[in-house]
Design an enzyme around this catalytic site. Structure first.
Site, PDB file in Angstrom:
ATOM      1  N   GLU D  49      51.742  36.526  36.778  1.00  0.00           N
ATOM      2  CA  GLU D  49      50.641  37.457  37.008  1.00  0.00           C
ATOM      3  C   GLU D  49      49.256  36.849  36.738  1.00  0.00           C
ATOM      4  O   GLU D  49      48.248  37.457  37.071  1.00  0.00           O
ATOM      5  CB  GLU D  49      50.836  38.749  36.207  1.00  0.00           C
ATOM      6  CG  GLU D  49      50.790  38.621  34.706  1.00  0.00           C
ATOM      7  CD  GLU D  49      52.188  38.508  34.103  1.00  0.00           C
ATOM      8  OE1 GLU D  49      53.091  37.962  34.783  1.00  0.00           O
ATOM      9  OE2 GLU D  49      52.359  38.953  32.942  1.00  0.00           O
ATOM     10  N   ASN D  50      49.207  35.657  36.151  1.00  0.00           N
ATOM     11  CA  ASN D  50      47.897  35.016  36.014  1.00  0.00           C
ATOM     12  C   ASN D  50      47.416  34.381  37.314  1.00  0.00           C
ATOM     13  O   ASN D  50      46.325  33.811  37.351  1.00  0.00           O
ATOM     14  CB  ASN D  50      47.910  33.987  34.868  1.00  0.00           C
ATOM     15  CG  ASN D  50      49.024  32.970  34.990  1.00  0.00           C
ATOM     16  OD1 ASN D  50      50.154  33.324  35.341  1.00  0.00           O
ATOM     17  ND2 ASN D  50      48.724  31.718  34.708  1.00  0.00           N
TER      18      ASN D  50
END
Lengths: 216, 237, 237, 216
Positions: D49-50
Site C-alpha cells: 500500500e505504500n
C-alpha cells in the site's frame, strides 16, 4: 471605423493582464490570440485542459502530431518544459486553484461577475466542455467579448438572460469598447479603461448595468 | 507474451457485450479513441447502450458510428460540438443526453474507480448542472455534491501495453483513458504496441495492470485530425 | 538552468517559516523523506508547527529531529510505530496527535490539491475515526464524510527535478510526495539530481512544475533503511 | 504439542484462499509468510500500500535498495511486471475494490466480521496505517490470529472489546485451531475446518461466540 479595439487589439489588451510566472488557460477564439501578445522575456506557461502544461506554438506542416492537440482540438507543439497528464489530474489542477489566470470568451457577463458562455436556449448546445470548471477553479477570470451583440443588444448586463456558466466568478471583462472590473462580492462594477475613441457616455448607452467610473 | 493479450477484438470483447449496458470510452475529441474496439462493437450491434465519453466522435469516426447504428440510448458527455446526427437524435427523442462539466465528468469517473461515491465541488454551482443536487456550505463557500460514475465496461486506447496490463499513453492521447480504466467492472484495452514483460519502466507506468482485464493490438489507428492548425516555416535568411 | 532552482536550503525556505504554520512532509517510513529541508527547518528552530506526514521519522532521523527540538505542536499522521520520544511527548500533553487511516490521509491531501473540500469513504465507518463526522447512506452503504487537508508549506523529496519544477520520483520513494506537492500554498522540493530543461520525458513527469515553487539539491541523502530484510544467495550447484 | 497449526501452517492454510490471477495485499507478521506458500504456477500479484504492485522476494544482500520497501518497511525487490505509484493512487486501488484479497493479522474478530487490530487501550498506539482502508475496500478479507490470547482469553468473540478497525468486513478467520466464515450480513459464523487434532468441542470451549458446524 477605427473606434474601439479589433479582435487582435482585444487580445493584446487581455495580454496586459498576464504577470510573469503565470500559469494560464486560454479559451477558444480571441483568447487563443493572446498567446501572440505575451511580452518578450515574460515567462507564461499555457495549460490545456485536455492534459498538458507548457503548450508550444502551432506546428510546422511536417510536425503535425495527431496525439498532440489543445482543448480546441487544434494541433500544437510541446516545449522542453512541457508535461502531459490525465483529465482528472488536469482538472484537479484547475479546480484546485493552481492556474493563475483564465481568459475566456463570453456571450454575456453581469456586473457582479456571472458569466454565460455555453448555451443559447432554442439552439442545439455544443456542450459545456471545461468552461464551468475553469470559471469556478481558476484564481482570476478574464472574459473577452464584443460589447454588444449582432442585433445591438448589450452583453454586459445587470443579470444574465442566458444559462450561466458560473456565478460571481469573472474578475475582468474586456470588450471591443473598454475594460471593466466586475463586483464579484457585490461591490459594483467599475470601468477600468475606455478603448481608443470610446466615450464613457457611449459605454453608459451600450451597457445594461450601472458601473462606477474609476478610470485610472 | 500471452498474459492478458488477446488475438482479436472479438476475443477481447467476448461475452462482455449485453444490451442496455454502460460503456466508458476513452478519448478527447478524436484523440486517444479506442477505434478498433468501437469498430468491433459496431459490428456486434449491441444496442440500448449508455455511453460515458467526453465527446461522441465525428462524422464517420469513433462513437459517431455507434450513434449512426442506433446503438446508443443515452450519452454522458461534456461536449458534443458540431454533430448534426447527434443533434437530430436528441431532437427526435431517440437519444438522452446528460451534459457534465468536463472536470466534473473526469472527477466522477476517478471517484468511481477510487471508491468515493460522492464529493463536493464548486464547479457548476449556480448553474443548471447543479439543479436538484445537494448543496453544502463549507468554510463559507457553497459547493454542490456530485456522484461517482462507474460502468460495466471501459474501452481504452493506449500507446503501449505489456502482458500484465501495464499501460503507457502518449501525449494528449492520455486524457480520459487512465481514469476510465479504473472505473469499470471490466476494462479492455487496445494498444498500438504490445511489448514483453519488463519492457516498460515500472516508475513510468500510467495505468498499473490491476485495472486491465484484456488487451488487443489496435488495428485501426486512423487518428484523424479534427482541427489541423499549422504555422508557416520562416524563410531561411 | 536557474528557473526555480535555489542555491541553498536556506534560500529555498527563505521567508516561508512562521511559528504556528502547517507543513506537509513527504515520505513513508524513512523512504522519500526531504532530509535536507527538515535539517534546515531544525536549524531555523521555527516552533508550534502542525506537521502532516504519514510517520514521524525515527530516532535521530527525519521529522523525529523536529520532535526532539520541541518544534512540533501537532501531528496528523497514520502510523507512529515504535517511537519512544513521540509517545512521551503525547503522554506529556506536549504533542497533539490526530491519527488518520493511511488511505484517508492520502485522499484528504489529494482532495486539498484538487479543490474538493469533502468526500465520502467507507474507510473508518463504525470505528473511532468516524466519530462525530457526518455519515450518509448512499445506495444502501454507509459512508463517512472526510474533509480536505491543505498546508502552508509542503516539503518534498524527488529523484530528479528540472528548472520548470517538473519532478520524477523513484520506486517507493514516491509515496505521499506528489500528493503533498499539490496541497500547499508553497511547495519546496529537494531533488537528488537537478537536470536541465528538456531532460525529462514529458509523458513521464510525476509532478508537473505548476505545483512546485522552489527547488534545491538534496545534500543530505542518508536514506536510512528501517527494516533491512534479505535472503541468502543460493549456493551455485 | 502438535495439535493445531503453527505459524507457517497457518500461512499455508491462508494461501489456500488464493485464486489464480488474484491481486493480494498481505499484512505484517504471519500474512507476510503467505508469499512463501503461493502454489507453483499460480499467478498472484502482491500489492504494497505504500505504492507498488508486483512485489518480488526479499533482496540478496547486495541488491538492497533504500527506495524499495514494502508497507512493513522491509526491503524488497521488483519484478518485470511491477509498477510504482503514489499513495493516493495506491489507496484509490484499495478503496475502489480492485484488490481481490487482503490477509491481515488481528487481535480480535467478531462472529459478524468486526475486526480489531490496531489499538489496545492503555498501551501507546502505533497507529492505524492502511488497515482500515484495506478491510473496508478489499473484496475479500482474511484475518489470521491465534485462537486465544496469552492469558487464554478467546479472540474470536461475539463482540469485540478493542477499538475496531472495521465493522462487518472479515470474510474468513484462520486461527491456529481452525477456520471460520464470519456472518457479515448477520447470517451467523460458520466453522469451515478444524486444524489437525482439534475437536469441535474444544473450539466451542475456546470461542466466545456461537458458530454453525457446517464443516465440509
Amino acid at each position: 471605423m477605427s473606434r474601439g479595439w479589433d479582435r487582435d487589439a482585444m487580445a493584446a489588451r487581455a495580454a496586459r493582464e498576464l504577470r510573469d510566472g503565470d500559469y494560464v488557460n486560454l479559451g477558444i477564439g480571441i483568447p487563443t490570440l493572446v498567446a501572440n501578445h505575451i511580452p518578450a522575456g515574460m515567462r507564461v506557461t499555457l495549460q490545456s485542459e485536455n492534459g498538458m502544461l507548457g503548450m508550444g506554438p502551432f506546428p510546422y506542416d511536417d510536425e503535425v502530431d495527431p496525439d498532440l492537440v489543445n482543448a480546441g482540438k487544434q494541433t500544437i507543439t510541446a516545449l522542453p518544459s512541457s508535461s502531459f497528464f490525465s483529465s482528472s489530474a488536469s482538472f484537479a489542477m484547475i479546480r484546485g486553484g493552481h492556474i493563475d489566470l483564465a481568459i475566456l470568451g463570453a456571450m454575456e457577463v453581469s456586473a457582479d461577475g456571472d458569466i454565460a458562455n455555453w448555451s443559447v436556449p432554442g439552439k442545439m448546445m455544443k456542450g459545456i466542455g471545461g468552461a464551468m470548471d475553469l470559471v469556478s477553479g481558476v484564481r482570476r477570470v478574464v472574459a473577452v467579448m464584443d460589447h454588444v451583440g449582432k442585433s445591438g443588444q448589450p452583453k454586459l448586463v445587470a443579470r444574465c438572460s442566458l444559462p450561466l456558466t458560473g456565478r460571481n466568478v469573472v474578475d475582468i471583462v474586456i470588450t471591443n469598447l473598454g475594460v471593466f472590473a466586475c463586483g464579484k462580492r457585490g461591490e459594483g462594477m467599475r470601468l477600468v479603461e475606455c478603448a481608443p475613441g470610446v466615450s464613457i457616455a457611449e459605454l453608459r448607452e451600450t451597457t445594461a448595468a450601472p458601473f462606477l467610473e474609476a478610470v485610472s | 507474451m500471452k498474459g492478458k493479450f488477446c488475438e482479436t477484438p472479438e476475443e477481447a470483447l467476448d461475452g462482455l457485450l449485453v444490451p442496455g449496458m454502460t460503456i466508458m470510452s476513452g478519448g478527447f475529441g478524436l484523440v486517444g479513441n479506442p477505434e478498433t474496439l468501437i469498430d468491433a462493437i459496431a459490428r456486434d450491434g449491441v444496442s440500448r447502450l449508455t455511453i460515458i465519453s467526453n465527446n461522441c466522435g465525428a462524422t464517420g469516426f469513433g462513437l459517431w458510428r455507434l450513434l449512426a447504428n442506433s446503438q446508443i440510448e443515452r450519452m454522458i458527455s461534456s461536449y458534443i460540438g458540431d454533430n448534426a446526427l447527434f443533434e437530430q437524435r436528441v431532437l427526435d427523442g431517440a437519444l438522452a443526453l446528460e451534459l457534465n462539466p468536463q472536470g466534473t465528468l473526469a472527477e466522477r469517473i476517478r471517484a468511481g474507480g477510487a471508491g468515493i461515491p460522492a464529493f463536493y465541488t464548486r464547479t457548476g454551482v449556480g448553474t443548471v448542472v447543479a439543479e436538484g443536487k445537494p448543496h453544502e456550505e463549507i468554510d463559507g463557500v457553497t459547493y454542490v455534491r456530485e456522484r461517482w460514475l462507474r460502468a460495466d465496461l471501459a474501452i481504452i486506447k493506449a500507446c503501449r501495453a505489456d502482458p500484465e496490463g501495464n499501460l503507457v499513453f502518449r501525449k494528449t492521447a492520455r486524457n480520459f483513458n487512465p481514469d476510465m480504466a479504473t472505473a469499470a467492472r471490466i476494462t479492455v484495452v487496445e494498444a498500438e504496441e504490445l511489448v514483453p514483460a519488463g519492457a516498460l519502466d515500472p516508475d513510468h507506468i500510467h495505468t498499473p495492470g490491476i485495472f486491465v482485464d484484456r488487451i488487443v493490438k489496435a488495428t485501426i489507428n486512423e487518428r484523424r485530425v479534427e482541427n489541423r492548425t499549422t504555422r508557416a516555416r520562416e524563410a531561411v535568411a
